[in-house]
Structures are given as C-alpha cells and as structure tokens.
Scaffold this motif. Structure first.
Motif, PDB file in Angstrom:
ATOM      1  N   GLN A 105      -6.062  -1.799  -1.207  1.00  0.00           N
ATOM      2  CA  GLN A 105      -5.578  -2.510  -0.897  1.00  0.00           C
ATOM      3  C   GLN A 105      -4.352  -3.025  -1.511  1.00  0.00           C
ATOM      4  O   GLN A 105      -4.185  -4.405  -0.868  1.00  0.00           O
ATOM      5  CB  GLN A 105      -6.404  -4.318   0.292  1.00  0.00           C
ATOM      6  CG  GLN A 105      -7.360  -2.811   0.649  1.00  0.00           C
ATOM      7  CD  GLN A 105      -6.196  -2.201   2.137  1.00  0.00           C
ATOM      8  OE1 GLN A 105      -6.058  -2.936   3.158  1.00  0.00           O
ATOM      9  NE2 GLN A 105      -7.196  -1.306   2.338  1.00  0.00           N
ATOM     10  N   SER A 106      -4.748  -3.012  -2.827  1.00  0.00           N
ATOM     11  CA  SER A 106      -3.676  -4.518  -3.414  1.00  0.00           C
ATOM     12  C   SER A 106      -3.385  -3.928  -4.605  1.00  0.00           C
ATOM     13  O   SER A 106      -4.297  -2.909  -5.298  1.00  0.00           O
ATOM     14  CB  SER A 106      -3.908  -6.026  -3.712  1.00  0.00           C
ATOM     15  OG  SER A 106      -5.059  -5.424  -4.089  1.00  0.00           O
ATOM     16  N   PRO A 162      -3.886   3.779   5.479  1.00  0.00           N
ATOM     17  CA  PRO A 162      -3.180   3.154   5.104  1.00  0.00           C
ATOM     18  C   PRO A 162      -4.407   2.008   4.283  1.00  0.00           C
ATOM     19  O   PRO A 162      -5.429   1.503   3.418  1.00  0.00           O
ATOM     20  CB  PRO A 162      -2.283   1.837   4.555  1.00  0.00           C
ATOM     21  CG  PRO A 162      -1.614   3.124   5.649  1.00  0.00           C
ATOM     22  CD  PRO A 162      -2.332   4.341   5.834  1.00  0.00           C
ATOM     23  N   GLU A 163      -5.731   1.562   5.060  1.00  0.00           N
ATOM     24  CA  GLU A 163      -7.123   0.581   5.296  1.00  0.00           C
ATOM     25  C   GLU A 163      -7.778   1.532   4.130  1.00  0.00           C
ATOM     26  O   GLU A 163      -8.523   0.627   4.105  1.00  0.00           O
ATOM     27  CB  GLU A 163      -6.750   0.793   6.800  1.00  0.00           C
ATOM     28  CG  GLU A 163      -6.339   0.291   7.686  1.00  0.00           C
ATOM     29  CD  GLU A 163      -6.401  -1.152   7.340  1.00  0.00           C
ATOM     30  OE1 GLU A 163      -7.065  -1.614   6.612  1.00  0.00           O
ATOM     31  OE2 GLU A 163      -4.900  -1.572   7.561  1.00  0.00           O
ATOM     32  N   ASN A 164      -8.159   2.413   3.799  1.00  0.00           N
ATOM     33  CA  ASN A 164      -8.689   3.416   3.277  1.00  0.00           C
ATOM     34  C   ASN A 164      -7.898   3.887   2.169  1.00  0.00           C
ATOM     35  O   ASN A 164      -8.443   4.158   1.669  1.00  0.00           O
ATOM     36  CB  ASN A 164      -9.396   5.132   4.126  1.00  0.00           C
ATOM     37  CG  ASN A 164      -9.217   5.099   4.947  1.00  0.00           C
ATOM     38  OD1 ASN A 164     -10.208   4.285   5.454  1.00  0.00           O
ATOM     39  ND2 ASN A 164      -9.696   6.489   5.924  1.00  0.00           N
ATOM     40  N   ARG A 165      -7.120   3.094   1.382  1.00  0.00           N
ATOM     41  CA  ARG A 165      -6.488   3.040  -0.229  1.00  0.00           C
ATOM     42  C   ARG A 165      -6.978   1.515  -0.649  1.00  0.00           C
ATOM     43  O   ARG A 165      -8.015   1.193   0.364  1.00  0.00           O
ATOM     44  CB  ARG A 165      -5.096   3.174   0.101  1.00  0.00           C
ATOM     45  CG  ARG A 165      -4.265   4.276   0.175  1.00  0.00           C
ATOM     46  CD  ARG A 165      -2.698   3.992   0.640  1.00  0.00           C
ATOM     47  NE  ARG A 165      -2.248   5.404   1.768  1.00  0.00           N
ATOM     48  CZ  ARG A 165      -1.248   5.383   2.420  1.00  0.00           C
ATOM     49  NH1 ARG A 165      -0.557   3.759   2.113  1.00  0.00           N
ATOM     50  NH2 ARG A 165      -1.015   6.061   3.171  1.00  0.00           N
ATOM     51  N   ARG A 204       0.543  -1.304  -0.023  1.00  0.00           N
ATOM     52  CA  ARG A 204       0.016   0.442   0.108  1.00  0.00           C
ATOM     53  C   ARG A 204       1.012   1.239  -0.166  1.00  0.00           C
ATOM     54  O   ARG A 204       0.654   2.309  -0.368  1.00  0.00           O
ATOM     55  CB  ARG A 204      -0.833  -0.035   1.431  1.00  0.00           C
ATOM     56  CG  ARG A 204      -2.447  -1.493   1.147  1.00  0.00           C
ATOM     57  CD  ARG A 204      -3.297  -1.596   2.722  1.00  0.00           C
ATOM     58  NE  ARG A 204      -1.649  -1.397   3.864  1.00  0.00           N
ATOM     59  CZ  ARG A 204      -2.253  -1.998   4.741  1.00  0.00           C
ATOM     60  NH1 ARG A 204      -4.512  -1.785   5.052  1.00  0.00           N
ATOM     61  NH2 ARG A 204      -1.703  -2.022   5.443  1.00  0.00           N
ATOM     62  N   GLU A 229      -6.502  -4.318  -7.445  1.00  0.00           N
ATOM     63  CA  GLU A 229      -7.374  -3.489  -7.386  1.00  0.00           C
ATOM     64  C   GLU A 229      -7.089  -2.257  -8.234  1.00  0.00           C
ATOM     65  O   GLU A 229      -8.171  -1.742  -8.424  1.00  0.00           O
ATOM     66  CB  GLU A 229      -7.841  -3.499  -5.874  1.00  0.00           C
ATOM     67  CG  GLU A 229      -8.134  -4.419  -5.005  1.00  0.00           C
ATOM     68  CD  GLU A 229      -8.515  -4.146  -3.876  1.00  0.00           C
ATOM     69  OE1 GLU A 229      -9.134  -3.001  -3.510  1.00  0.00           O
ATOM     70  OE2 GLU A 229      -8.370  -4.825  -3.006  1.00  0.00           O
TER      71      GLU A 229
END
Length: 497
Positions: free
Chosen positions: A328-329, A323-326, A263, A332
């Motif tokens: 995730q891979s 990073p949790e709001n981006r 990320r 994607e």
C-alpha cells in the motif's frame, strides 16, 4: 574557377571566425591564433575544426553546427550546448555548460514543434514544478528553468551513466543482487516523491539512470501528478486518453489515468524488476490493446526459479492486479526489500553472540590462516561450522542465525575472529578444570606438607615403590619400606645393612 573557390573558402573562414567570436565559443586570444592560421596560412576550415575537435576545444556536434552556420543554436541563455544526450517525447536533452560557472549540466529543451502545443507546454511546466519541489539522492536534481528566444528549457544535474533499459540490452539480465539494489534505490526516491505529493506515473527502465558510481537516479517527471495542483488534469489529457508506457503500466492507470496513485508506481516498479531479471517485459503483444488487456487479465508471469521464493513473493505483491492486494505504500516495499537483503547476508555468514571488539582484529591479523578451516553451509536460518582447534581437536557446532539492527553484516574475517575466540575460551576453561583436578589429587595424596617434614618420608608415602632419582632397588636401600599400618619400618633398613 580557382579564384572563385579561393574567395568561397575565405568567406567560409571569415564566417567561422565571426561565429566563434560572437557566441564566445573560444576566448579571444585563441580566436586570434586561428585567425592567423585561416587567413594568412590559408588553412582550410575543415582542417581547423578537426584540430579543434582533437584538442577538445570543440565537440563534434559543435563543429558540425558551425559548418551549418547556425551557431546561435548552441547557446541558450547562460548555457552552451556541447552534445546531445538523448531524445524524449517532448524534446531533446543535451550536455551543456554554464558559461560563467563552467559547470556541466543536462539541458532538456522543448522541441520547436511543441512550442505552440499547449498540452506539451503544460506537461513541460509540470515537470519543472515537480522537480523543483524534490531534492533526493535518487532523483535527478533541477537547477534552473528558463526561456531563450522562445525556447523553453530545464536545467538538471548531469549524471554520467546509462539507463537500465540500455544496460540490460547491452549486458543481458541482471543478477538478483544487482536488480534488488536498483529497485531499492528507485523505491527510496519514489517514496520521497510520494510523501511530497508527486506521483511519477511513468516508471520504466528507460527513466532509471545508473551512474558510474552505482547510484540510481529517477528521470522524466513530465507525466507526474502533483497533489494540490492548480493545473487541471484535463488540461494535459483528453478524457479516455492514456499517459504512461504500456509495457510497465498498472491496469487501473490504463483504465483511468487521473486516478493513478502511489500503488500504480509500485506496479510499474515491479514490472521493471521483472524486466531487470529476465531481459523481457511481463507481457507480449502485437498491439497496444493486447498488452493492456494482458496486464489486466492474464496471470502474473513467474520470475526465474533461481531468483528465490522471498523475492518472488515481493514481486507478486508489487504487481497484483488489484491495487488493494499490493503493497500500500513504497515504504512497505523498502522495508521488505531491506529485510530480505539483510536475511540473505546473514544466511551467507555465521553470526555468533557477542560483539567484536577492536582487540579482536589484532588476533585475526596475527592468526596463521592455515589453522582455521571455515566450511559454511546454508541451512534455512542456521549454519553449520567445522572448526579445528589448537590441540588437534575438532568440534562441530550448530549456531542459529541472529539478526540485529545495530550490527553490520558479518564478513568472513569477523566469522574467523568469533570462531577463534570461542575455541580459545573453551581451551582455557579445559586447562583451568584440569589444574583444579590436579590440585585436588595432590592435596589428597599429601603432596603439600610442612617443610619440616622429612623429604624421604614424604617421598615414600607418595610414591611407594615408584622410582625417585634412581631404580626401585636403590630407593628401597635409601628409604626403607612402609609397614602395613602405613608407618615407617626402620627394621627393613637395618636388614639391608
């Protein structure tokens, strides 16, 4: 004095010939020709080297090195250095040639000042190990790694092109389609690297090289983190130190380099997207600390309005602070970009139901282009087309956009084919219906009787007073008249005699 100069020139000529021969910079036959020119014809060394440069037997870099009597620096193992391509944090990159295979390569050489630097040596080894496990069209390929006379070097494929930073600096901000293409290619390379356990940690425009053919290559894995690595991370950086380029670094990577993951590369790639579309970095600052805090605390800067809402949403998801709001891979990111590109291509063309057959292209090739007037207007996911048919009739149709996985984006040629096919099918249907109505009418009026029936009687029943092969007066003389009950009245004929 002149004698001393002559002796000095002779000594210089001899040294040049000796270097050319020792390091096999030219073949023996060519060296003998030069030997005659230098020693017997008394051609100055500078003139001789200039001629070799003009004939492309030597590069300017090689000629200058020979004049400095350090020709040994041109040879590293089986490779002959031709010219410098650029410099990085660990050393310089040269265009070189394998002396036996005669293949041009890019040679990355660890700078002499870092030969005794343990951290730099480990970083160089890390890049070698990272590239050795990667083989992808969007990642520069490593061919070899070796050491010669205490100098470590990495051999990579040579890509004739320019990095994205230099490209934007020269030409200005990219168009949306150009930027999306570059980011998509980089995302594909990074997705492959992530699946192989390699995190780049230094994605920036300078490390993305665009070839003349339009293929993007990811460079410089010197800061890469390898999963299941036997080399401790602490060997590369001291606690609290930082790895990467501040202008494109994710906030969490600035806080703790060792925990950067896929990320973090996504954030750096999103920052690169901003740079490609604007020509500037996301945040400005006079000091490194100001830039670091800006990435962590300041609002995400918007892209230009002309970029469009869908791409702006993708960008926002790539550079989210948390990073949790981006995404995730990187997979994607790829899927979202590919879908956006497909939707934009579909909005620029009208896709009709059905499949284009090979025979349809013949219809288009034989078409008089003046008979078709295509006027497309983008309206969300539908397009309005005005089509002029063959019988001077004009029809307007609203056709929803179709998205299929099997078909490639339609061209204007394909649109025309579908429009023509649709118009032709409607015209044929109309003619068929007209023929059916005509047959019914003729049947009801008795047009289809047996051949034995009197021709004049049939004509009189169908036409009445309509002219047949003459005026109505002549018809009455020849055919008589009909009685009120519909039967033939012979008395009327007698009365005219």
């Amino acid at each position: 004095m002149s004698a001393q100069l002559h002796i000095s020139d002779c000594a210089q000529q001899v040294r040049l010939l000796k270097q050319l021969r020792r390091f096999e910079l030219l073949d023996e036959e060519r060296i003998r020709e030069l030997e005659k020119e230098l020693l017997f014809d008394d051609v100055p060394v500078t003139v001789c080297l200039k001629q070799l440069i003009q004939s492309r037997e030597l590069t300017t870099f090689q000629a200058k090195t020979l004049l400095q009597d350090v020709a040994h620096q041109l040879v590293l193992g089986n490779y002959l250095l031709k010219k410098p391509l650029g410099a990085g944090g660990m050393g310089e990159v040269y265009l070189a040639e394998h002396r036996r295979m005669q293949r041009e390569v890019a040679l990355k050489v660890l700078a002499p000042k870092y030969v005794q630097d343990e951290e730099m040596r480990l970083r160089f080894q890390r890049e070698i190990r990272a590239l050795s496990r990667l083989s992808h069209p969007n990642i520069v390929t490593a061919f070899d790694a070796d050491e010669s006379d205490g100098t470590s070097f990495l051999v990579m494929e040579y890509v004739a092109g320019v990095d994205l930073a230099a490209l934007v600096k020269k030409n200005g901000a990219m168009s949306v389609s150009e930027a999306m293409n570059c980011i998509l290619q980089a995302a594909r390379g990074l997705d492959y690297a992530h699946r192989e356990g390699v995190i780049h940690r230094d994605i920036k425009p300078q490390n993305l090289l665009l070839s003349r053919e339009g293929q993007l290559k990811i460079l410089d894995l010197g800061l890469a983190r390898l999963d299941q690595d036997s080399m401790p991370e602490a060997c590369l950086t001291e606690t609290g130190s930082m790895m990467g380029t501040v202008d494109f670094m994710a906030p969490e990577q600035a806080m703790n380099t060792h925990t950067a993951d896929a990320r973090s590369d996504i954030y750096s790639l999103g920052s690169t997207l901003f740079y490609l579309l604007t020509g500037t970095t996301m945040y400005s600052g006079t000091t490194l600390v100001e830039k670091l805090f800006a990435h962590r605390d300041q609002p995400i800067p918007d892209l230009p309005e002309e970029v469009g809402h869908p791409l702006c949403e993708i960008y926002q998801s790539m550079v989210a602070k948390d990073p949790e709001n981006r995404f995730q891979s990187m997979q994607e990111v790829i899927q979202t970009l590919e879908q956006l590109i497909k939707n934009q291509q579909n909005q620029e063309t009208v896709l009709f139901p059905g499949v284009i057959r090979d025979s349809d292209w013949e219809q288009f090739d034989n078409l008089n282009h003046s008979e078709v007037n295509l006027k497309s207007t983008r309206v969300d996911y539908a397009a309005k087309e005005t089509v002029k048919g063959q019988a001077t009739m004009e029809s307007t149709v609203l056709i929803p956009m179709l998205t299929t996985n099997e078909r490639a984006p339609r061209t204007q040629k394909q649109e025309a084919v579908n429009l023509i096919s649709d118009s032709k099918s409607r015209w044929l249907t109309a003619r068929l219906l007209g023929a059916i109505v005509l047959l019914i009418f003729l049947g009801m009026t008795g047009q289809f009787f047996s051949d034995t029936e009197d021709r004049s009687e049939v004509s009189s029943k169908v036409a009445g007073h309509t002219e047949i092969d003459g005026s109505s007066a002549e018809f009455r003389k020849e055919a008589g008249a009909l009685s009120p009950d519909g039967n033939f009245n012979p008395l009327h004929r007698c009365s005219n005699k």
